[in-house]
Design an enzyme around this catalytic site. Structure first.
Site, mmCIF file in Angstrom:
data_model
loop_
_atom_site.group_PDB
_atom_site.id
_atom_site.type_symbol
_atom_site.label_atom_id
_atom_site.label_comp_id
_atom_site.label_asym_id
_atom_site.label_seq_id
_atom_site.Cartn_x
_atom_site.Cartn_y
_atom_site.Cartn_z
ATOM 1 N N SER A 97 0.826 -1.206 0.000
ATOM 2 C CA SER A 97 0.000 0.000 0.000
ATOM 3 C C SER A 97 0.862 1.259 0.000
ATOM 4 C CB SER A 97 -0.916 0.022 1.224
ATOM 5 O OG SER A 97 -0.171 0.288 2.401
ATOM 6 N N GLU A 152 6.716 -0.459 -5.219
ATOM 7 C CA GLU A 152 5.647 -0.742 -6.180
ATOM 8 C C GLU A 152 4.356 -0.681 -5.378
ATOM 9 O OE1 GLU A 152 2.854 -1.624 -8.038
ATOM 10 O OE2 GLU A 152 3.339 -3.746 -7.811
ATOM 11 N N LEU A 153 3.631 0.425 -5.551
ATOM 12 C CA LEU A 153 2.523 0.743 -4.658
ATOM 13 C C LEU A 153 1.174 0.625 -5.374
ATOM 14 C CD1 LEU A 153 4.294 3.728 -2.858
ATOM 15 C CD2 LEU A 153 4.302 1.300 -2.241
ATOM 16 N N CYS A 166 -3.225 -3.983 -8.448
ATOM 17 C CA CYS A 166 -2.965 -2.549 -8.478
ATOM 18 C C CYS A 166 -3.078 -1.982 -9.893
ATOM 19 C CB CYS A 166 -1.602 -2.225 -7.875
ATOM 20 S SG CYS A 166 -0.268 -3.228 -8.506
ATOM 21 N N GLU A 169 -7.773 4.028 -4.502
ATOM 22 C CA GLU A 169 -7.576 2.710 -5.098
ATOM 23 C C GLU A 169 -8.639 1.757 -4.571
ATOM 24 O OE1 GLU A 169 -3.993 -0.458 -5.910
ATOM 25 O OE2 GLU A 169 -4.025 0.563 -3.967
#
Length: 476
Positions: free
Chosen positions: A230, A249-250, A283, A377
């Site tokens: 996150s 890497e979010l 994601c 998101e």
């Protein structure tokens, strides 16, 4: 079937000092297995072992690193169904998606095996100026040293692989913290790595509580931190990481633009996959769908029918497309956003209901621009539909987000393709398909709140190695 319990791996060896981590079947809610949990002292031991393994790993010849990776490929192929079934239980991932992730796990290790023997360098001409005459220069890549990896719950096999496999290829020892909700896949990777002759301390795989894992971030013996998860947690870790490089890497809020002249049936099929595969917990899952006004009504009707036709239920059923979200808490969070949007005037075209961790595949239209389900998101089976009349304005709307991971554009106009590539503030632009598409050798990562750096085996190896320059003067 899962084993009754699983160890963790400390310095290449299985250890079972406890069974403190309970892993649940995400569909039934029942206990699936127990896993050993590492404490701070164990993590410290793992880091010390990785530090001690730095030189042996650096000296391990490329062909031996390749052999380790090829061994993993062979064993993953032999245990593919076991890996898929474990993933189906621990993540609630529909079995077809689980098998697909196992294929990607194998691909990632195979790519890493290829890259392990082609980590090269370059000759640099020095005589570009009179000062450089009589000098020659060259550089090579050397392993950065012990690496710290923290992997997420949604792709617990392949996103762990995207850290582990490049590290082995590059010659870096590592410590890995898998997600506590889905540790089994990483433990099986450890079991297979333990069959190889990697130097003692080359790897440790340690499930642990987040609040006890500070050493993964703060310890100066670790020379790189790679985190997938996150945005909130990722940026906090970066602030605490000290001098070490950090790869993040979010999250994402991926948009898909359907331009005038698109084959609508093809776009519908791909968007259904992109928005709802593995219950939307990706994601780069399609969250915002922007359709040209010329096709909007047709697209809305076909998407609505397709979403309603998706089968929800037990992820172990071969026909299930929508399984449970990772927890009831997450399902409630996203369902609340749907209810919030509806209260603000949005229309629920399909879905909108929840039972426990099961959230219906949901499609919304007329959502307010500042609604949570449009700006945050979603990370679940919910997508938002809107229309546009001007392509340039659609691109601006794609950029109207704090995230920037990938975007999908359905268009046949080469000039619009070029413009999208030039102007979209994302890590990747996918033409004629959804942003959810990925092959595991390509550079993958985002900008803005979506993170820093790139994964994809070759690009991860670049992060896990440093350039070392050699200059030679010829005195004659």
């Amino acid at each position: 079937m899962l084993q009754a319990s699983y160890p963790y791996y400390l310095a290449n060896e299985a250890q079972s000092p406890n069974q403190d981590l309970t892993v649940y079947d995400k569909f039934t809610g029942k206990v699936a297995t127990k896993v050993a949990m590492a404490d701070a002292a164990t993590i410290d031991q793992a880091i010390a072992a990785a530090e001690a393994a730095t030189e042996p790993m650096r000296k391990l010849p490329a062909y031996k690193r390749q052999a380790v990776l090829n061994h993993c490929v062979k064993r993953f192929e032999e245990r593919a169904e076991e890996l898929a079934q474990a993933l189906c239980v621990e993540a609630g991932k529909p079995i077809k998606d689980a098998r697909g992730e196992v294929v990607r796990l194998i691909d990632t290790f195979r790519i890493a095996a290829e890259e392990a023997v082609r980590i090269g360098g370059e000759i640099i001409p020095m005589d570009i100026t009179p000062r450089g005459e009589g000098y020659s220069g060259m550089w090579k890549r050397v392993p950065i040293g012990p690496c710290s990896f923290i992997s997420p719950f949604n792709f617990p096999l392949n996103l762990a692989a995207h850290k582990v496999a490049p590290a082995i290829a590059a010659g870096c020892p590592f410590v890995l913290k898998p997600a506590s909700m889905t540790p089994i896949g990483a433990i099986i990777i450890g079991e297979i790595l333990a069959e190889t002759d990697l130097p003692k301390g080359a790897f440790s795989i340690l499930p642990c509580h987040r609040d006890g894992a500070d050493l993964f971030t703060t310890d100066e013996r670790l020379k790189l931190l790679s985190f997938t998860g996150s945005p909130e947690v990722g940026w906090q870790l970066k602030a605490k990481a000290g001098k070490k490089p950090v790869i993040l890497e979010l999250g994402g809020n991926a948009a898909c633009v359907v331009d005038e002249g698109t084959n609508i049936d093809d776009a519908v099929a791909r968007i259904i996959f992109g928005a709802y595969y593995q219950s939307g917990q990706s994601c780069i899952g399609v969250q915002r769908i922007m359709v040209h006004e010329a096709h909007y009504d047709e697209m809305r009707d076909k998407l609505t029918a397709a979403v309603k036709a998706l089968r929800s239920g037990d992820p172990k059923d071969e026909n299930t497309f929508i399984g449970p979200m990772i927890s009831e808490k997450e399902a409630k969070r996203l369902h609340d956003w749907v209810l919030e949007a509806k209260a603000e005037g949005a229309t629920v075209l399909a879905g909108g209901e929840r039972t426990g961790a099961m959230l219906d595949a949901t499609l919304l239209e007329d959502v307010k621009a500042d609604s949570n389900v449009n700006t945050q998101e979603a990370f679940g089976p919910v997508a938002v539909l809107s229309k546009f009349s001007d392509f340039d304005e659609a691109l601006k709307e794609v950029n109207n987000s704090t995230f920037g991971l990938q975007a999908g554009i359905f268009t046949r106009d080469i000039y619009k393709i070029q413009k999208a590539w030039d102007e979209l503030e994302v890590g990747g632009v996918v033409i004629g398909d959804v942003p959810s598409w990925r092959v595991d050798h390509m550079p993958y990562g985002g900008v803005k709140d979506s993170g820093l750096g790139r994964e994809g085996v070759r690009y991860a190896i670049e992060d896990m190695t440093e350039l070392r320059l050699l200059v030679i003067r010829n005195p004659n």
